[in-house]
Design a protein around this motif. Sequence first.
Motif, PDB file in Angstrom:
ATOM      1  N   THR A 145      -9.392  10.082  -1.253  1.00 33.93           N
ATOM      2  CA  THR A 145      -8.346  10.115  -1.587  1.00 33.93           C
ATOM      3  C   THR A 145      -8.103  10.784  -2.784  1.00 33.93           C
ATOM      4  O   THR A 145      -7.901  11.298  -3.516  1.00 33.93           O
ATOM      5  N   ASP A 146      -6.626  11.317  -2.792  1.00 32.63           N
ATOM      6  CA  ASP A 146      -5.612  11.754  -3.615  1.00 32.63           C
ATOM      7  C   ASP A 146      -5.723  10.969  -5.189  1.00 32.63           C
ATOM      8  O   ASP A 146      -5.906   9.795  -5.428  1.00 32.63           O
ATOM      9  N   LEU A 147      -6.076  12.250  -6.399  1.00 33.20           N
ATOM     10  CA  LEU A 147      -5.978  11.182  -7.584  1.00 33.20           C
ATOM     11  C   LEU A 147      -5.412  11.678  -8.761  1.00 33.20           C
ATOM     12  O   LEU A 147      -5.272  13.821  -8.151  1.00 33.20           O
TER      13      LEU A 147
ATOM     14  N   ALA B 162     -14.879  -1.131 -11.699  1.00 31.45           N
ATOM     15  CA  ALA B 162     -15.319  -0.794 -10.155  1.00 31.45           C
ATOM     16  C   ALA B 162     -13.315  -0.667  -9.516  1.00 31.45           C
ATOM     17  O   ALA B 162     -13.600  -0.558  -8.551  1.00 31.45           O
ATOM     18  N   SER B 163     -11.938  -0.566 -10.208  1.00 31.48           N
ATOM     19  CA  SER B 163     -11.248  -1.053  -9.968  1.00 31.48           C
ATOM     20  C   SER B 163     -11.036   0.624  -9.475  1.00 31.48           C
ATOM     21  O   SER B 163      -9.903   0.371  -8.355  1.00 31.48           O
ATOM     22  N   SER B 164     -11.147   1.700  -9.940  1.00 26.62           N
ATOM     23  CA  SER B 164     -10.990   3.457  -9.889  1.00 26.62           C
ATOM     24  C   SER B 164     -11.756   3.518  -8.593  1.00 26.62           C
ATOM     25  O   SER B 164     -11.657   4.857  -8.673  1.00 26.62           O
ATOM     26  N   VAL B 165     -12.423   3.122  -8.326  1.00 27.07           N
ATOM     27  CA  VAL B 165     -13.425   3.560  -7.128  1.00 27.07           C
ATOM     28  C   VAL B 165     -13.533   3.425  -6.172  1.00 27.07           C
ATOM     29  O   VAL B 165     -12.728   2.507  -5.344  1.00 27.07           O
ATOM     30  N   VAL B 166     -12.853   4.930  -5.451  1.00 26.70           N
ATOM     31  CA  VAL B 166     -12.450   5.288  -3.939  1.00 26.70           C
ATOM     32  C   VAL B 166     -13.238   5.796  -2.537  1.00 26.70           C
ATOM     33  O   VAL B 166     -13.857   6.538  -3.506  1.00 26.70           O
ATOM     34  N   VAL B 167     -12.654   5.629  -2.041  1.00 25.24           N
ATOM     35  CA  VAL B 167     -13.879   6.380  -0.954  1.00 25.24           C
ATOM     36  C   VAL B 167     -13.298   8.337  -0.824  1.00 25.24           C
ATOM     37  O   VAL B 167     -11.954   8.398  -1.443  1.00 25.24           O
TER      38      VAL B 167
ATOM     39  N   THR C 228     -12.188   7.069 -16.168  1.00 25.46           N
ATOM     40  CA  THR C 228     -11.706   6.064 -15.158  1.00 25.46           C
ATOM     41  C   THR C 228     -10.493   5.933 -14.372  1.00 25.46           C
ATOM     42  O   THR C 228     -10.326   5.314 -13.519  1.00 25.46           O
ATOM     43  N   PHE C 229     -10.149   6.836 -14.681  1.00 17.64           N
ATOM     44  CA  PHE C 229      -9.151   7.426 -13.088  1.00 17.64           C
ATOM     45  C   PHE C 229      -9.762   7.857 -12.265  1.00 17.64           C
ATOM     46  O   PHE C 229      -8.923   7.667 -11.202  1.00 17.64           O
ATOM     47  N   GLY C 230     -10.803   8.048 -11.684  1.00 23.74           N
ATOM     48  CA  GLY C 230     -11.472   7.874 -10.301  1.00 23.74           C
ATOM     49  C   GLY C 230     -13.040   7.755 -10.394  1.00 23.74           C
ATOM     50  O   GLY C 230     -13.149   9.419 -10.943  1.00 23.74           O
TER      51      GLY C 230
ATOM     52  N   ASN D 177     -19.441  11.652  -6.342  1.00 24.73           N
ATOM     53  CA  ASN D 177     -17.964  12.085  -7.459  1.00 24.73           C
ATOM     54  C   ASN D 177     -17.756  11.425  -8.582  1.00 24.73           C
ATOM     55  O   ASN D 177     -16.239  10.479  -8.572  1.00 24.73           O
ATOM     56  N   ASP D 178     -18.251  11.887  -9.659  1.00 29.83           N
ATOM     57  CA  ASP D 178     -17.650  10.914 -10.769  1.00 29.83           C
ATOM     58  C   ASP D 178     -17.209  11.740 -12.000  1.00 29.83           C
ATOM     59  O   ASP D 178     -17.273  12.593 -12.765  1.00 29.83           O
ATOM     60  N   TRP D 179     -15.211  12.217 -11.547  1.00 26.52           N
ATOM     61  CA  TRP D 179     -14.186  12.776 -11.241  1.00 26.52           C
ATOM     62  C   TRP D 179     -14.815  12.752 -13.464  1.00 26.52           C
ATOM     63  O   TRP D 179     -14.049  11.672 -14.443  1.00 26.52           O
ATOM     64  N   SER D 180     -14.447  13.780 -14.003  1.00 27.88           N
ATOM     65  CA  SER D 180     -14.344  13.491 -15.661  1.00 27.88           C
ATOM     66  C   SER D 180     -13.394  14.657 -16.329  1.00 27.88           C
ATOM     67  O   SER D 180     -13.513  15.587 -15.621  1.00 27.88           O
ATOM     68  N   ALA D 181     -12.254  14.426 -17.218  1.00 31.88           N
ATOM     69  CA  ALA D 181     -12.176  14.673 -18.429  1.00 31.88           C
ATOM     70  C   ALA D 181     -12.681  14.627 -19.122  1.00 31.88           C
ATOM     71  O   ALA D 181     -12.239  14.289 -20.011  1.00 31.88           O
TER      72      ALA D 181
END
Length: 237
Positions: free
Chosen positions: A20-22, A12-17, A103-105, A81-85
Amino acid sequence: WSELPVGYNGRASSVVVSGTDLVRPSGQIKLPDSERPVFAACRKLDFELETGFIVGKATALGEPVGIDVAEEHIFGMVILNDWSARDIQQWEYVPLGPFNSKTFGTSISPWVVTLEALEPFRCASPQQDPVPLDYLRENSDNNYDIALQVALAVGGTETVISNTNFKHMYWSMAQQLTHHTIAGCNVRVGDLMGSGTISGSSKDSRGNMLELTWNTTEPWHLVKGEQRRIGPNNHPP
């Protein structure tokens, strides 16, 4: 995946509105012609069009949530939006599954839409084959007709690159929650659970660039004639 709603526990630590810039993530990447991975910045950054649901009723440890009461534990939904590398993810998948590639956002919309507000849009789920095991079998319509869209803005010009709908989801939120708790995992008020990528049957209804470009083999054309694909020299912004 046709037998159970596959998922993984996140953070939950990197769930952002939304908005938010990532920072573009770095991690281990295994190039096709290399014997060992290298540490480098992500070259295949991707989005995943999802929704998420917010838990509104807690359970005790060891207390599974039955399919018939699962919706009583769901407060409402957000766009997610589940950002994915993708290149980091491809290497991490080999032993276990996604880790630093996710994990990054994770971005969510600032408003939660309650299930009461979505009631007029309730609909049936796609036919499930094989028929789910008893603990996942539903006796009512637990899906929702929610139109979803992705647009990519480049140089002030916006191109719609995906039109899809939540009703395409094979597993309902109730089934996801039930399976998540079936081994005894408890849930707490405010827990967030993502749907997974929402894609339809047509090419323009795919919910991420990996699918839209078929893993970089089919570039996507924007309004001004530019192309986008997830690859070393051409990233979605």
